[in-house]
Design an enzyme around this catalytic site. Structure first.
Site, PDB file in Angstrom:
ATOM      1  N   SER A  19       0.849  -1.195   0.095  1.00 41.93           N
ATOM      2  CA  SER A  19      -0.025   0.063  -0.043  1.00 41.93           C
ATOM      3  C   SER A  19       0.687   1.110   0.006  1.00 41.93           C
ATOM      4  CB  SER A  19      -0.879   0.055   1.261  1.00 41.93           C
ATOM      5  OG  SER A  19      -1.606   1.259   1.350  1.00 41.93           O
ATOM      6  N   THR A  66      -8.751  -1.799   2.113  1.00 42.24           N
ATOM      7  CA  THR A  66      -8.399  -2.446   0.949  1.00 42.24           C
ATOM      8  C   THR A  66      -8.678  -3.959   0.601  1.00 42.24           C
ATOM      9  OG1 THR A  66      -6.666  -2.026  -0.734  1.00 42.24           O
ATOM     10  CG2 THR A  66      -5.797  -2.492   1.246  1.00 42.24           C
ATOM     11  N   LYS A  70     -13.267  -4.755   1.296  1.00 42.47           N
ATOM     12  CA  LYS A  70     -14.161  -3.470   1.097  1.00 42.47           C
ATOM     13  C   LYS A  70     -15.684  -3.979   1.049  1.00 42.47           C
ATOM     14  CE  LYS A  70     -10.964  -1.042  -1.854  1.00 42.47           C
ATOM     15  NZ  LYS A  70     -10.699  -0.196  -2.989  1.00 42.47           N
ATOM     16  N   ASP A 106     -13.641   5.774  -3.842  1.00 41.41           N
ATOM     17  CA  ASP A 106     -12.900   5.190  -4.913  1.00 41.41           C
ATOM     18  C   ASP A 106     -13.669   5.767  -6.187  1.00 41.41           C
ATOM     19  OD1 ASP A 106     -11.242   3.567  -3.757  1.00 41.41           O
ATOM     20  OD2 ASP A 106     -12.626   1.925  -3.843  1.00 41.41           O
ATOM     21  N   ARG A 159     -19.982 -12.017 -14.757  1.00 46.02           N
ATOM     22  CA  ARG A 159     -19.803 -10.705 -14.171  1.00 46.02           C
ATOM     23  C   ARG A 159     -19.839  -9.338 -14.618  1.00 46.02           C
ATOM     24  NH1 ARG A 159     -14.031 -10.558 -10.906  1.00 46.02           N
ATOM     25  NH2 ARG A 159     -14.889  -9.610  -9.115  1.00 46.02           N
ATOM     26  N   GLY A 249      -3.152   4.970 -12.850  1.00 45.19           N
ATOM     27  CA  GLY A 249      -3.986   5.139 -11.649  1.00 45.19           C
ATOM     28  C   GLY A 249      -3.578   5.893 -10.431  1.00 45.19           C
TER      29      GLY A 249
HETATM   30  P1  ATR Z   1     -10.730  -5.190  -8.205  1.00 42.57           P
HETATM   31  O1  ATR Z   1     -11.558  -5.080  -6.802  1.00 42.57           O
HETATM   32  O2  ATR Z   1      -9.544  -4.556  -8.066  1.00 42.57           O
HETATM   33  O3  ATR Z   1     -11.608  -4.696  -9.293  1.00 42.57           O
HETATM   34  P2  ATR Z   1     -11.691  -7.846  -8.910  1.00 42.57           P
HETATM   35  O4  ATR Z   1     -12.815  -7.705  -8.178  1.00 42.57           O
HETATM   36  O5  ATR Z   1     -10.969  -9.167  -8.401  1.00 42.57           O
HETATM   37  O6  ATR Z   1     -10.416  -6.871  -8.587  1.00 42.57           O
HETATM   38  O7  ATR Z   1     -11.738  -7.798 -10.449  1.00 42.57           O
HETATM   39  C1  ATR Z   1     -10.614  -7.985 -11.120  1.00 42.57           C
HETATM   40  C2  ATR Z   1     -11.027  -7.720 -12.575  1.00 42.57           C
HETATM   41  O8  ATR Z   1      -9.747  -7.875 -13.473  1.00 42.57           O
HETATM   42  C3  ATR Z   1     -12.096  -8.403 -13.230  1.00 42.57           C
HETATM   43  O9  ATR Z   1     -12.873  -7.871 -14.270  1.00 42.57           O
HETATM   44  C4  ATR Z   1     -11.272  -9.602 -13.846  1.00 42.57           C
HETATM   45  O10 ATR Z   1     -12.028 -10.408 -14.927  1.00 42.57           O
HETATM   46  P3  ATR Z   1     -12.863 -11.533 -14.601  1.00 42.57           P
HETATM   47  O11 ATR Z   1     -14.296 -11.208 -14.078  1.00 42.57           O
HETATM   48  O12 ATR Z   1     -13.155 -12.325 -15.696  1.00 42.57           O
HETATM   49  O13 ATR Z   1     -12.201 -12.351 -13.315  1.00 42.57           O
HETATM   50  C5  ATR Z   1     -10.188  -8.868 -14.506  1.00 42.57           C
HETATM   51  N1  ATR Z   1      -8.958  -9.876 -14.842  1.00 42.57           N
HETATM   52  C6  ATR Z   1      -7.949 -10.324 -13.779  1.00 42.57           C
HETATM   53  N2  ATR Z   1      -7.125 -11.058 -14.495  1.00 42.57           N
HETATM   54  C7  ATR Z   1      -7.313 -10.742 -15.735  1.00 42.57           C
HETATM   55  C8  ATR Z   1      -6.834 -11.601 -17.105  1.00 42.57           C
HETATM   56  N3  ATR Z   1      -5.522 -12.437 -16.918  1.00 42.57           N
HETATM   57  N4  ATR Z   1      -7.290 -11.271 -18.077  1.00 42.57           N
HETATM   58  C9  ATR Z   1      -8.506 -10.570 -18.138  1.00 42.57           C
HETATM   59  N5  ATR Z   1      -9.295 -10.062 -17.152  1.00 42.57           N
HETATM   60  C10 ATR Z   1      -8.544  -9.813 -16.317  1.00 42.57           C
END
Ligand code: ATR
Length: 285
Positions: A19, A66, A70, A106, A159, A249
């Site tokens: 962090s 974090t 959350k 956020d 999702r 970011g």
């Molecule tokens: P955060 O809270 O940071 O948004 P999260 O809820 O775990 O973390 O979401 C991660 C996002 O990154 C999701 O949209 C995930 O896609 P999936 O819904 O299919 O899991 C996406 N993501 C993570 N790794 C990925 C990868 N290798 N390729 C494509 N999308 C990815």
């Protein structure tokens, strides 16, 4: 100086050692000479409730929350305010005389980033990569900005559909969903008609590339990455190489942190102090 009047602020998560909040929060606290210190606490899942309850025992003024807490932190709070209620997720807890109040900064972080950079998405179509928590905050910011529609591109269609459903119900937003492969192989108009592409996946955190069909994008498009890593993310590096306006970011991190700082202390931190603290960190790492 730390005295008997100094109060504690912090961030809880698991893991939390990466962090950046302690760096820029403490920089702003000491710049404004406020009687707080800000620490990071790695809280194991079974201890989450105890850690939040400890805010009351130790009069901890506030905590950021974090990954992965959350949403899980909500049952331990007294109430949720504003965006936290809408997003059903909390990234800031403020202890008001023993009452624990949940906020979410956020979405405001991204909203202010778009404002500050002059990204005009009002009445426009925006392509959003991802459908997790960060994407939810992005949808909140886009709805508040008054976009015409959002095209969610996500690896897992279900999702994406869930997020779209939420966005339609909460903001009456026009939302479509498409999977990655279909989007990248799809019609040029899918890409050429969007005013901004926002990456709200975790891709880029470890230096992963995002293979956008760059040649299909309009010349006036913005590339916005919610991912931040020292240096630039591959997505923003590629955009800059192509002369496409972009930012990562770091903007969002600073603005959400500034808003939490305000909730904790009642003071607005100078953004430049937060930025410079992160720049120094970049130089060290
Ligand atoms: P955060 O809270 O940071 O948004 P999260 O809820 O775990 O973390 O979401 C991660 C996002 O990154 C999701 O949209 C995930 O896609 P999936 O819904 O299919 O899991 C996406 N993501 C993570 N790794 C990925 C990868 N290798 N390729 C494509 N999308 C990815």
């Amino acid at each position: 100086m730390i005295t008997a009047h100094t109060r504690l602020l912090g961030v809880i998560g698991h893991p939390v050692e990466h962090s950046l909040s302690p760096i820029f929060q403490n920089a702003a606290l000491s710049y404004l000479n406020l009687p707080f210190v800000y620490l990071a606490f790695d809280v194991l899942p079974p201890h989450l409730g105890g850690a939040v309850e400890a805010m009351r025992f130790f009069s901890i003024r506030g905590l950021n929350v974090t990954i992965p807490y959350k949403e899980r932190v909500i049952p331990f709070l007294d109430c949720l305010v504003g965006e936290a209620q809408v997003m059903e997720a909390v990234n800031t807890i403020v202890n008001e005389g023993g009452k624990l109040i949940g906020y979410n900064t956020d979405g405001v972080g991204l909203y202010r980033s778009l404002e500050r950079k002059g990204v005009g998405v009002e009445g426009e179509r925006v392509l959003l990569l991802g459908a997790g928590g960060a994407a939810k905050a992005a949808v909140w910011a886009l709805a508040k900005k008054g976009v015409a529609s959002v095209l969610i591109v996500n690896r897992t269609r279900e999702r994406g559909e869930n997020l779209a459903c939420w966005a339609r119900a909460k903001f009456s937003l026009k939302v479509e969903v498409i999977e990655w492969e279909k989007a990248t192989a799809g019609e040029s108009s899918l890409w050429s008609e969007v005013a901004a592409v926002i990456n709200a996946t975790s891709l880029g955190l470890k230096g992963e590339e995002i293979p956008l069909p760059w040649e299909k994008l309009s010349s006036s498009v913005w590339i916005v990455d919610v991912v931040y890593r020292p240096g630039l993310t591959p997505l923003v590096r590629e955009a800059k190489k192509r002369g496409i306006p972009s930012f990562d970011g770091k903007e969002m991190l600073i603005h959400q942190g500034a808003e939490s700082f305000f909730l904790f202390t009642g003071e607005r931190p100078p953004l430049q102090v937060l930025e410079e603290a992160l720049d120094v960190k970049d130089d060290i790492s």
